[in-house]
Write a protein that holds these residues in place. Structure first.
Motif, short mmCIF file in Angstrom:
data_model
loop_
_atom_site.label_atom_id
_atom_site.label_comp_id
_atom_site.label_asym_id
_atom_site.label_seq_id
_atom_site.Cartn_x
_atom_site.Cartn_y
_atom_site.Cartn_z
N ASN A 200 11.82 -18.31 -1.76
CA ASN A 200 11.43 -16.90 -1.86
C ASN A 200 11.51 -16.20 -0.52
N MET A 201 12.05 -14.99 -0.53
CA MET A 201 12.08 -14.18 0.68
C MET A 201 11.70 -12.74 0.35
N PHE A 202 11.15 -12.04 1.35
CA PHE A 202 10.53 -10.72 1.13
C PHE A 202 10.88 -9.77 2.27
N TRP A 203 10.89 -8.49 1.93
CA TRP A 203 10.90 -7.44 2.94
C TRP A 203 9.71 -6.52 2.70
N TYR A 204 8.95 -6.29 3.79
CA TYR A 204 7.82 -5.38 3.79
C TYR A 204 8.06 -4.32 4.86
N ARG A 205 7.36 -3.19 4.71
CA ARG A 205 7.21 -2.29 5.83
C ARG A 205 5.73 -2.10 6.11
N LYS B 219 4.07 -11.99 -5.44
CA LYS B 219 3.64 -10.74 -4.84
C LYS B 219 2.23 -10.83 -4.28
N LEU B 220 2.09 -10.44 -3.02
CA LEU B 220 0.79 -10.33 -2.38
C LEU B 220 0.43 -8.86 -2.22
N THR B 221 -0.82 -8.53 -2.45
CA THR B 221 -1.34 -7.19 -2.18
C THR B 221 -2.25 -7.30 -0.96
N PHE B 222 -1.94 -6.53 0.07
CA PHE B 222 -2.64 -6.63 1.35
C PHE B 222 -3.71 -5.56 1.50
N GLY B 223 -4.78 -5.92 2.21
CA GLY B 223 -5.73 -4.94 2.71
C GLY B 223 -5.19 -4.32 3.99
N TYR C 248 11.15 -5.18 -1.36
CA TYR C 248 11.91 -6.00 -2.29
C TYR C 248 11.57 -7.46 -2.03
N PHE C 249 11.79 -8.29 -3.04
CA PHE C 249 11.75 -9.72 -2.79
C PHE C 249 12.84 -10.42 -3.60
N SER C 250 13.11 -11.66 -3.20
CA SER C 250 14.15 -12.46 -3.84
C SER C 250 13.62 -13.85 -4.08
N TYR C 251 13.78 -14.36 -5.29
CA TYR C 251 13.27 -15.68 -5.62
C TYR C 251 14.38 -16.73 -5.73
N MET D 35 -3.14 -12.67 -4.41
CA MET D 35 -2.10 -12.86 -5.41
C MET D 35 -2.81 -13.01 -6.75
N LYS D 36 -2.38 -12.26 -7.74
CA LYS D 36 -3.08 -12.34 -9.02
C LYS D 36 -2.36 -13.29 -9.96
N SER D 37 -3.12 -13.88 -10.85
CA SER D 37 -2.53 -14.80 -11.83
C SER D 37 -1.93 -13.98 -12.96
#
Lengths: 112, 114
Positions: free
Chosen positions: B31-36, A99-103, B47-50, A91-93
């Motif tokens: 916070n909730m999220f949807w990933y694929r 938002k997380l960016t995954f490997g 998408y996400f919701s805060y 997660m970036k500051s």
């Protein structure tokens, strides 16, 4: 662009053979680095969050460490039940607080 | 223990159908999220919701919409399912404290569009 690179893509160990997984990242200001374990067909299971260089966290046979450019997940004396895919995320500051960016993960197989 | 549940483990739908995936969390997370998740592509945020009724696009929102009418429930909608939406869909919820951030995932829904 934020990037998270995990290596190796796959690792096969014998039971009791310690090793490390690597997660290198390129992000403009790190707010947190996350490790997850994922079993086949299941959702990722949260393991650790690391926030600053030099920080370490442990859980059973797992120990995560963080530097300014990478993180290591050390596995000491692994058992077959440690077999899973291990995912790293950042997660970036200054960006979205969520938002997380995954490997793409490292597939670990531990043979008995 | 944090619990995130998803309405189905496996789902098979036809091209053009409207598809609803539901996610419920029992920890009062904001916070909730949807990933694929796809082989070789990893986890990608849709998408996400805060907050209730609040949403933000992730990296790949095209072809999807979301709804959050109650704090504990976050729905992903495929308006007209297509074969390239065949994937594993993962819901997550998260919280901040003064010292930590943690994000927890549900078990996933394996969607096949034929």
């Amino acid at each position: 662009e934020d990037q998270v690179t995990q290596s190796p893509e796959a690792l096969r160990l014998q039971e009791g053979e310690s090793s490390s997984l690597n997660c290198s990242y390129t992000v403009s200001g790190l707010r947190g680095l996350f490790w997850y374990r994922q079993d086949p067909g299941k959702g990722p299971e949260f393991l650790f969050t690391l926030y600053s260089a030099g920080e370490e966290k442990e859980k059973e046979r797992l120990k995560a460490t963080l530097t300014k450019k990478e993180s290591f997940l050390h596995i000491t004396a692994p058992k077959p039940e440690d077999s899973a895919t291990y995912l790293c995320a950042v997660m970036k500051s200054g960006g979205s607080n969520y938002k997380l960016t995954f490997g793409k993960g490292t597939l670990l197989t531990v043979n008995p | 223990d944090v619990k995130v549940t998803q309405s189905s483990r496996y789902l098979v739908k036809r091209t053009g159908e409207k598809v609803f995936l539901e996610c419920v969390q029992d920890m009062d997370h904001e916070n909730m999220f949807w990933y694929r998740q796809d082989p070789g592509l990893g986890l990608r945020l849709i998408y996400f919701s805060y907050d209730v009724k609040m949403k933000e696009k992730g990296d790949i929102p095209e072809g999807y919409s979301v709804s959050r009418e109650k704090k504990e429930r976050f729905s992903l909608i495929l308006e007209s399912a297509s074969t390239n939406q065949t994937s594993m869909y993962l819901c997550a919820s998260s919280f901040w404290t003064s010292v930590t951030y943690e994000q927890y995932f549900g078990p996933g829904t394996r969607l096949t569009v034929t």
